[in-house]
Motif scaffolding. Structure first.
Motif, PDB file in Angstrom:
ATOM      1  N   ILE A 114       9.486  -1.681 -41.314  1.00 39.32           N
ATOM      2  CA  ILE A 114      10.715  -0.944 -41.628  1.00 39.32           C
ATOM      3  C   ILE A 114      11.110  -1.096 -43.095  1.00 39.32           C
ATOM      4  O   ILE A 114      11.379  -0.085 -43.775  1.00 39.32           O
ATOM      5  N   PRO A 115      11.154  -2.317 -43.673  1.00 37.02           N
ATOM      6  CA  PRO A 115      11.477  -2.409 -45.107  1.00 37.02           C
ATOM      7  C   PRO A 115      10.475  -1.671 -45.997  1.00 37.02           C
ATOM      8  O   PRO A 115      10.880  -0.969 -46.937  1.00 37.02           O
ATOM      9  N   LEU A 116       9.170  -1.796 -45.702  1.00 37.03           N
ATOM     10  CA  LEU A 116       8.174  -1.105 -46.518  1.00 37.03           C
ATOM     11  C   LEU A 116       8.285   0.409 -46.366  1.00 37.03           C
ATOM     12  O   LEU A 116       8.108   1.160 -47.335  1.00 37.03           O
ATOM     13  N   GLY A 117       8.567   0.870 -45.160  1.00 39.23           N
ATOM     14  CA  GLY A 117       8.753   2.304 -44.944  1.00 39.23           C
ATOM     15  C   GLY A 117       9.949   2.851 -45.707  1.00 39.23           C
ATOM     16  O   GLY A 117       9.897   3.949 -46.273  1.00 39.23           O
ATOM     17  N   ILE A 122      12.106   5.819 -50.440  1.00 41.55           N
ATOM     18  CA  ILE A 122      12.977   5.881 -51.622  1.00 41.55           C
ATOM     19  C   ILE A 122      12.160   6.183 -52.880  1.00 41.55           C
ATOM     20  O   ILE A 122      12.565   6.978 -53.733  1.00 41.55           O
ATOM     21  N   LYS A 123      10.993   5.536 -52.984  1.00 39.61           N
ATOM     22  CA  LYS A 123      10.136   5.685 -54.167  1.00 39.61           C
ATOM     23  C   LYS A 123       8.993   6.649 -53.872  1.00 39.61           C
ATOM     24  O   LYS A 123       7.808   6.304 -54.037  1.00 39.61           O
ATOM     25  N   ASP A 129       4.708   3.866 -53.230  1.00 35.06           N
ATOM     26  CA  ASP A 129       4.599   4.762 -52.077  1.00 35.06           C
ATOM     27  C   ASP A 129       3.139   4.925 -51.648  1.00 35.06           C
ATOM     28  O   ASP A 129       2.805   4.825 -50.461  1.00 35.06           O
ATOM     29  N   PHE A 130       2.269   5.173 -52.600  1.00 31.01           N
ATOM     30  CA  PHE A 130       0.846   5.348 -52.271  1.00 31.01           C
ATOM     31  C   PHE A 130       0.257   4.074 -51.670  1.00 31.01           C
ATOM     32  O   PHE A 130      -0.551   4.134 -50.744  1.00 31.01           O
ATOM     33  N   THR A 131       0.653   2.926 -52.191  1.00 31.70           N
ATOM     34  CA  THR A 131       0.154   1.657 -51.655  1.00 31.70           C
ATOM     35  C   THR A 131       0.589   1.470 -50.208  1.00 31.70           C
ATOM     36  O   THR A 131      -0.213   1.086 -49.344  1.00 31.70           O
ATOM     37  N   ARG A 198       4.830   4.492 -41.202  1.00 27.07           N
ATOM     38  CA  ARG A 198       4.684   5.918 -41.502  1.00 27.07           C
ATOM     39  C   ARG A 198       5.890   6.710 -40.992  1.00 27.07           C
ATOM     40  O   ARG A 198       6.388   7.606 -41.680  1.00 27.07           O
ATOM     41  N   MET A 199       6.344   6.373 -39.798  1.00 26.20           N
ATOM     42  CA  MET A 199       7.495   7.081 -39.242  1.00 26.20           C
ATOM     43  C   MET A 199       8.768   6.774 -40.023  1.00 26.20           C
ATOM     44  O   MET A 199       9.600   7.669 -40.249  1.00 26.20           O
ATOM     45  N   THR A 200       8.941   5.520 -40.438  1.00 26.90           N
ATOM     46  CA  THR A 200      10.127   5.145 -41.223  1.00 26.90           C
ATOM     47  C   THR A 200      10.155   5.913 -42.539  1.00 26.90           C
ATOM     48  O   THR A 200      11.202   6.441 -42.940  1.00 26.90           O
ATOM     49  N   ARG A 201       9.039   5.992 -43.219  1.00 30.93           N
ATOM     50  CA  ARG A 201       8.966   6.715 -44.490  1.00 30.93           C
ATOM     51  C   ARG A 201       9.341   8.176 -44.313  1.00 30.93           C
ATOM     52  O   ARG A 201      10.178   8.716 -45.058  1.00 30.93           O
ATOM     53  N   SER A 202       8.729   8.846 -43.333  1.00 29.68           N
ATOM     54  CA  SER A 202       8.996  10.276 -43.145  1.00 29.68           C
ATOM     55  C   SER A 202      10.439  10.518 -42.704  1.00 29.68           C
ATOM     56  O   SER A 202      11.074  11.499 -43.126  1.00 29.68           O
TER      57      SER A 202
END
Length: 314
Positions: A114-117, A122-123, A129-131, A198-202
């Protein structure tokens, strides 16, 4: 809400009935004979026939199913064909280990994913983001058994460390228990972490484009409050959905992981029973896992209304 919960609990009946039918009749058509497995290849035809009769395998399949299902409805899952022990107590004892492994795997994956997503959302389109996207893709792509094998080899060759064998209950020795459960939890939680990441990011990306976020920012709210108090909470609905689905994946994934790390959980019980053609244990264990999975999804649906008051169940 209470009416909705009652309706969902009533829906358990047709779902579990369908699962019981599929697993029962599937087991009856796959190759293998439990009587031959128990008595060995030197057994006579008479002894094999007698053992099948003792197990009720000589009766019509429909009659076998009705007899088994009648017992299940009364809380009797039958007796193991190989050990003679009651199936339900064995399932409950083994499930405690599987449940602990599942919970630890889920917690570890949430702490990371969740924190990484959120950071990746945000970035967007930055190196960070790519990493994160590459890491999440690797997480969902690498099979659990392959990751477990590689980690064990790396730890053994680099640090001369081998995972502890056996199991000690958490309340007996918490430190020893966590030492035993940590590595399998990391392995099992990797795939879930990738999916949740992946879901958190999107979800964060979608929420940050909404008008209410622009309004909050226009009012001068701090970015940290915008992200965590408003964006993340609204993004949790799809994240919670994928978490609920992944719990079922974790329960299924324990079959191989428990075997690799010698954990006497429900997954190992199912795998051993499959090898021994112990139909009674397999049927009971899979039906129990289906029951837990449906309850987890019911809990997820209930949490929706607390995360978003606009969601009501009428």
């Amino acid at each position: 809400m209470y009416a909705y919960i009652i309706r969902r609990l009533l829906m358990l009946v047709p779902v579990l009935f369908g699962v019981s039918v599929v697993i029962f009749f599937t087991l009856r058509i796959i190759p293998g004979d439990v009587a031959q497995t128990i008595l060995g290849t030197d057994a006579t035809k008479e002894s094999l026939a007698q053992l099948r009769k003792d197990f009720g395998l000589d009766r019509p399949v429909i009659e076998q199913y009705i007899t088994w299902m009648s017992g299940v409805l009364m809380g009797d899952f039958g007796e193991s064909m190989t050990t003679g022990r009651e199936v339900l107590p064995d399932i409950l004892n083994r499930f405690k280990i599987t449940f602990e492994l599942t919970i630890l795997s889920a917690i570890l994956s949430w702490i990371i994913a969740i924190p990484l997503g959120v950071i990746a959302g945000i970035k967007r389109n930055t190196k960070t983001d790519f990493t994160v996207r590459i890491v999440s893709l690797l997480g969902v792509s690498i099979p659990n058994f392959a990751l477990a094998t590689v980690l064990i080899l790396i730890l053994a060759l680099t640090f001369s460390y081998s995972p502890p064998v056996g199991y000690v209950g958490f309340f007996e020795d918490p430190i020893r228990n966590l030492q035993i459960m940590l590595l399998p939890s990391i392995v099992l939680g990797t795939a879930m972490a990738g999916a949740v990441m992946r879901m958190t990011r999107s979800s964060i990306l979608e929420i940050l484009r909404q008008d209410f976020i622009r309004t909050i920012r226009a009012k001068g709210a701090k970015e940290r409050l915008v992200i965590f108090n408003h964006a993340l909470r609204n993004a949790m609905i799809p994240i919670l959905t994928i978490i609920g689905m992944q719990i079922g994946v974790l329960l299924g994934g324990t079959v191989i992981i428990e075997q690799i790390f010698s954990l006497p959980g429900l997954g190992q019980l199912v795998l051993t029973s499959i090898n021994q053609r112990d139909f009674t244990v397999i049927q009971g264990a899979i039906l129990f896992i289906a029951f837990v999975f449906v309850l987890v999804n019911l809990l997820v649906d209930i949490l929706y209304s607390y995360l978003d008051p606009r969601i009501t169940y009428k």
